[in-house]
Design a protein around this motif. Structure first.
Motif, PDB file in Angstrom:
ATOM      1  N   GLN A 155       0.804  -1.333   0.240  1.00 50.56           N
ATOM      2  CA  GLN A 155      -0.179   0.106  -0.168  1.00 50.56           C
ATOM      3  C   GLN A 155       0.901   1.299  -0.056  1.00 50.56           C
ATOM      4  N   PRO A 183      -8.248   0.767  -1.139  1.00 49.60           N
ATOM      5  CA  PRO A 183      -9.045   1.562  -0.325  1.00 49.60           C
ATOM      6  C   PRO A 183      -8.197   2.486   0.678  1.00 49.60           C
ATOM      7  N   ASN A 184      -8.554   3.807   0.931  1.00 46.37           N
ATOM      8  CA  ASN A 184      -8.021   4.616   1.731  1.00 46.37           C
ATOM      9  C   ASN A 184      -8.137   4.327   3.103  1.00 46.37           C
ATOM     10  N   THR A 185      -7.082   3.889   3.846  1.00 48.51           N
ATOM     11  CA  THR A 185      -7.453   3.484   5.327  1.00 48.51           C
ATOM     12  C   THR A 185      -6.199   4.169   6.343  1.00 48.51           C
ATOM     13  N   LYS A 187      -4.445   3.121   9.824  1.00 53.23           N
ATOM     14  CA  LYS A 187      -4.118   1.989  10.880  1.00 53.23           C
ATOM     15  C   LYS A 187      -3.404   2.481  12.039  1.00 53.23           C
TER      16      LYS A 187
END
Length: 280
Positions: A155, A183-185, A187
């Motif tokens: 990513q 997907p933009n996440t 963490k």
């Protein structure tokens, strides 16, 4: 790079009188953070090569478009000498697409203390994506080594921030390919074995009620804030009121400030708290 006061005015101590310009010769700066001893760090994209990690100093030229990276080409030598070009602390070729940076000096992850955490998007082909840990010298003026983490997620890493209480690291992932496919996440990475200051000494808090203020309201604070100051700022960042905290409750009335939205801040050794307040 431009330097302004919170109200948009030009600081009196800027290097060029009457100008917002603080430094120049930057191509495409991405990240900016404070380091030890008042240092300012910046990450910067090169064109195809020579991504840079810099210390920002006032009234200095960083070379672009005459110089890329360090002054190591014959065609760059005279320009660098004549313009006192400030060379990067580190550079990467081909471009790895450096991004957001944050200085880390929290006891939660001792191996990362006195390091700059640098997000790396991975370039156009996304083959270098990672979180780089730049271990700094004791005075913060040199990069001594680099460690790489999280490339196994495949990513692009866009940005990074640190929780000042727990030392947890929040990493913004931006998909697997340029310019960001999702997907933009975000963490959270935390050392669960670390016991934070907050957990050792009790939770710090500040509450305002009722809010909006129509007559009289109360600012309620934790014991940790007694003896400190509570400051109120308007929407432009101007300090408009300040009071000493002598008890758990501070009364604020409608006639103390003109109608509008304000920001209330208080800080102790446990950190800073900020709340918005509306005076009607």
């Amino acid at each position: 790079m431009l330097r302004l006061n919170l109200d948009g005015s030009i600081p009196d101590d800027n290097p060029i009188p009457g100008s917002a310009v603080y430094s120049w010769g930057h191509r495409n700066a991405q990240g900016l953070c404070h380091g030890p001893n008042g240092l300012i760090y910046s990450s910067e994209h090169g064109q195809s090569n020579h991504d840079e990690f810099n210390i920002i100093e006032p009234n200095r030229n960083y070379g672009w478009p005459e110089v890329e990276g360090i002054c190591d080409q014959a065609s760059e030598a005279s320009f660098c000498s004549e313009n006192d070009v400030y060379e990067p602390l580190a550079e990467w070729s081909p471009c790895i697409a450096v991004n957001g940076i944050e200085y880390y000096d929290h006891p939660a992850i001792p191996e990362w203390q006195n390091a700059v955490l640098m997000s790396v998007l991975g370039g156009l082909n996304a083959q270098y994506e990672r979180l780089s840990i730049l271990h700094m010298s004791a005075d913060g003026t040199a990069v001594e080594s680099e460690d790489e983490y999280f490339s196994e997620f495949n990513q692009r890493i866009r940005d990074i921030c640190v929780n000042p209480y727990t030392g947890a690291v929040y990493v913004a992932f931006n998909g697997t390919s340029y310019p960001g496919s999702g997907p933009n996440t975000i963490k959270e990475f935390v050392n669960e074995a670390f016991v934070s200051v907050e957990e050792r000494t009790g939770q710090q808090f500040m509450n305002i009620y009722p809010n909006p203020v129509t007559d009289t309201s109360v600012i309620e604070v934790s014991e940790s804030l007694i003896g400190e100051m509570v400051s109120v700022y308007d929407h432009s960042g101007r300090l408009v009121m300040q009071m000493g905290i002598t008890s758990n409750q501070i009364e604020i009335t409608r006639d103390m400030l003109p109608a509008g939205q304000y920001y209330v801040k208080a800080a102790s050794d446990l950190g800073m708290l900020s709340k918005s307040i509306i005076i009607q």
